[in-house]
Scaffold this motif. Structure first.
Motif, short mmCIF file in Angstrom:
data_model
loop_
_atom_site.label_atom_id
_atom_site.label_comp_id
_atom_site.label_asym_id
_atom_site.label_seq_id
_atom_site.Cartn_x
_atom_site.Cartn_y
_atom_site.Cartn_z
N LEU A 143 5.54 8.73 16.75
CA LEU A 143 4.14 8.34 16.68
C LEU A 143 3.99 6.83 16.56
CD1 LEU A 143 1.17 9.13 16.53
CD2 LEU A 143 1.45 9.53 14.08
N GLY A 144 4.92 6.18 15.90
CA GLY A 144 4.84 4.73 15.77
C GLY A 144 4.90 4.05 17.12
N ALA A 145 5.79 4.51 17.99
CA ALA A 145 5.90 3.91 19.32
C ALA A 145 4.62 4.12 20.12
CB ALA A 145 7.10 4.51 20.06
N VAL A 146 3.99 5.27 19.95
CA VAL A 146 2.75 5.54 20.66
C VAL A 146 1.63 4.62 20.17
CG1 VAL A 146 0.98 7.29 21.11
CG2 VAL A 146 3.39 7.93 21.12
N LEU A 147 1.54 4.41 18.86
CA LEU A 147 0.52 3.52 18.31
C LEU A 147 0.69 2.10 18.83
CD1 LEU A 147 0.51 4.77 14.60
CD2 LEU A 147 -1.37 5.01 16.23
N VAL A 148 1.92 1.64 18.92
CA VAL A 148 2.17 0.29 19.43
C VAL A 148 1.88 0.21 20.92
CG1 VAL A 148 3.95 -1.47 19.80
CG2 VAL A 148 3.85 -0.24 17.63
N ALA A 149 2.30 1.23 21.67
CA ALA A 149 2.07 1.22 23.11
C ALA A 149 0.58 1.25 23.45
CB ALA A 149 2.77 2.42 23.75
N ARG A 150 -0.22 1.90 22.65
CA ARG A 150 -1.66 1.96 22.88
C ARG A 150 -2.37 0.69 22.42
NH1 ARG A 150 -4.38 6.75 23.55
NH2 ARG A 150 -6.07 5.89 22.25
N GLY A 151 -1.67 -0.21 21.75
CA GLY A 151 -2.29 -1.42 21.24
C GLY A 151 -3.10 -1.20 19.97
N THR A 152 -2.90 -0.03 19.34
CA THR A 152 -3.63 0.27 18.11
C THR A 152 -3.17 -0.62 16.96
OG1 THR A 152 -3.83 2.56 18.86
CG2 THR A 152 -4.30 2.13 16.54
N ILE A 153 -1.90 -0.96 16.94
CA ILE A 153 -1.35 -1.81 15.90
C ILE A 153 -0.17 -2.56 16.49
CG2 ILE A 153 0.25 -0.03 15.05
CD1 ILE A 153 -0.26 -1.07 12.20
N GLY A 154 0.08 -3.75 15.98
CA GLY A 154 1.21 -4.53 16.45
C GLY A 154 2.53 -4.02 15.90
N ALA A 155 3.59 -4.28 16.61
CA ALA A 155 4.91 -3.79 16.20
C ALA A 155 5.32 -4.41 14.86
CB ALA A 155 5.94 -4.10 17.27
N ALA A 156 5.08 -5.69 14.67
CA ALA A 156 5.47 -6.35 13.42
C ALA A 156 4.68 -5.81 12.24
CB ALA A 156 5.28 -7.85 13.55
N GLU A 157 3.37 -5.58 12.43
CA GLU A 157 2.56 -5.05 11.33
C GLU A 157 2.98 -3.63 10.99
OE1 GLU A 157 -2.12 -4.39 10.03
OE2 GLU A 157 -1.62 -4.99 12.09
N LEU A 158 3.27 -2.83 12.00
CA LEU A 158 3.69 -1.46 11.74
C LEU A 158 5.03 -1.44 11.00
CD1 LEU A 158 3.27 1.58 12.09
CD2 LEU A 158 4.47 1.41 14.29
N GLU A 159 5.93 -2.34 11.36
CA GLU A 159 7.22 -2.41 10.67
C GLU A 159 7.02 -2.76 9.20
OE1 GLU A 159 11.40 -5.00 10.84
OE2 GLU A 159 9.96 -5.09 12.50
N THR A 160 6.10 -3.67 8.93
CA THR A 160 5.82 -4.06 7.55
C THR A 160 5.27 -2.88 6.75
OG1 THR A 160 5.37 -6.35 8.22
CG2 THR A 160 4.50 -5.63 6.09
N VAL A 161 4.35 -2.13 7.34
CA VAL A 161 3.77 -0.99 6.63
C VAL A 161 4.82 0.10 6.41
CG1 VAL A 161 2.00 0.81 6.74
CG2 VAL A 161 1.47 -1.50 7.52
N CYS A 162 5.67 0.32 7.41
CA CYS A 162 6.73 1.34 7.26
C CYS A 162 7.69 0.97 6.14
CB CYS A 162 7.49 1.50 8.58
SG CYS A 162 6.58 2.35 9.88
#
Length: 324
Positions: free
Chosen positions: A100-119
């Motif tokens: 799901l993380g890859a899908v969120l990034v691919a859709r532009g919903t969240i940036g990869a760096a921000e998602l990594e920080t939240v994870c």
């Protein structure tokens, strides 16, 4: 991680690094699985318990009811809208177990760096939540499904132990051991309303959400914040006399010792008159006047009773099962 709070338990040092079944606790098990580059999960049975996901021995996610997951942090904090989250879930190529993380990034919903920080934040917070309760056993599942949102490549076990110990130690030094703080319920102090003008916005959010029925965990879920971050703010707010700690409620069911109701009728197994005792005799006599002899105990019932488990035995109690 489920050793003694603050990382005081170091019994993992004596474990056989080549045999997962020799691990005395979850930290020892994680170190062993790291050396084996294990991919799968560890299900920890405690309250609240949780699931630790590993890829090649690195910890990629921890899911537990004791701390908000990545989705909760993203949605409750407003980083991602509910509609965008639902659309990303619908786009998962492999059903519920897709990335799901890859899908969120691919859709532009969240940036990869921000998602990594939240994870990473969610992973460390979940590890912190796991050490706040007494651990039970665990099970190892090699074929378990991976987490839908994970931190890749993952965190080294020792790094996770160090950070968890640092968080526990910090709260303890501030005079609020996290195990005790996790059980109290928070409400604003009487004078908190007059002092809200000069406090940070996150303090005001906590005061607004503190109803007197919510714990630090509840506040974290309500606001989309980590449990450790909430606890740290609560300690600082307490020092400024902004809140009041309600004592933990008593366990349901009343006291452990209560009045015993005598059973109706004779005890089970009694079919005749009870033995009577004659003065001067040690043994009672039966209805015919002959002394009764105590039956000799044989078989398993005559053996010594097993020792009652104590709180210290959890380190060696486990239900580990590994797939072939």
């Amino acid at each position: 991680m489920t050793g003694a709070p603050g990382g005081a338990d170091r019994s993992w040092r004596s474990a056989d690094p080549s045999d997962p079944s020799a691990a005395r606790n979850v930290p020892a098990l994680l170190l062993t699985l790291r050396k084996a580059e294990f991919t799968g999960s560890i299900v920890v049975a405690s309250t609240p318990g949780g699931t630790i996901h590993l890829e090649r021995g690195l910890i990629t996610a921890i899911e537990t009811p004791g701390a908000p997951a990545v989705g909760t942090l993203l949605l409750r904090s407003g980083r991602i809208a509910e509609a965008d989250w639902t659309a990303a879930v619908a786009d998962l190529p492999s059903g519920a177990h897709g990335d799901l993380g890859a899908v969120l990034v691919a859709r532009g919903t969240i940036g990869a760096a921000e998602l990594e920080t939240v994870c990473a934040s969610a992973l460390f917070d979940a590890a912190f939540a796991l050490v706040l309760s007494r651990p039970g056993g665990w099970q190892v599942a090699e074929a378990d499904a991976p987490a839908r949102i994970a931190l890749r490549p993952g965190i080294e076990p020792r790094r996770l132990f160090e950070e968890t110990a640092r968080r526990v130690s910090l709260l303890t030094r501030l005079g609020s051991p996290p195990g005790a703080l996790a059980r109290v319920r928070i409400r604003p102090a009487g004078q908190a309303g007059a002092a809200t003008a000069g406090i940070p916005a996150r303090y005001r959010e906590l005061l607004a959400a503190a109803t007197g029925r919510r714990t630090a965990r509840d506040l974290g879920f309500a606001l989309g914040r980590g449990v450790f971050a909430v606890m740290l703010d609560l300690v600082r707010m307490d020092a400024r006399h902004l809140l009041h700690r309600e004592p933990a409620p008593a366990a349901p069911g009343g006291p452990a010792i209560g009045l015993r109701t005598p059973p109706a009728g004779p005890p089970p197994g009694v079919t005749g008159p009870l033995p009577r005792r004659i003065p001067g005799r040690r043994a009672p006599v039966g209805a015919d006047g002959t002394p009764e002899r105590r039956a000799e105990r044989t078989g398993p019932s005559a053996q010594a009773a097993p020792p009652v488990p104590t709180e210290s035995t959890w380190q060696t109690e486990k239900t580990e099962k590994s797939a072939p």
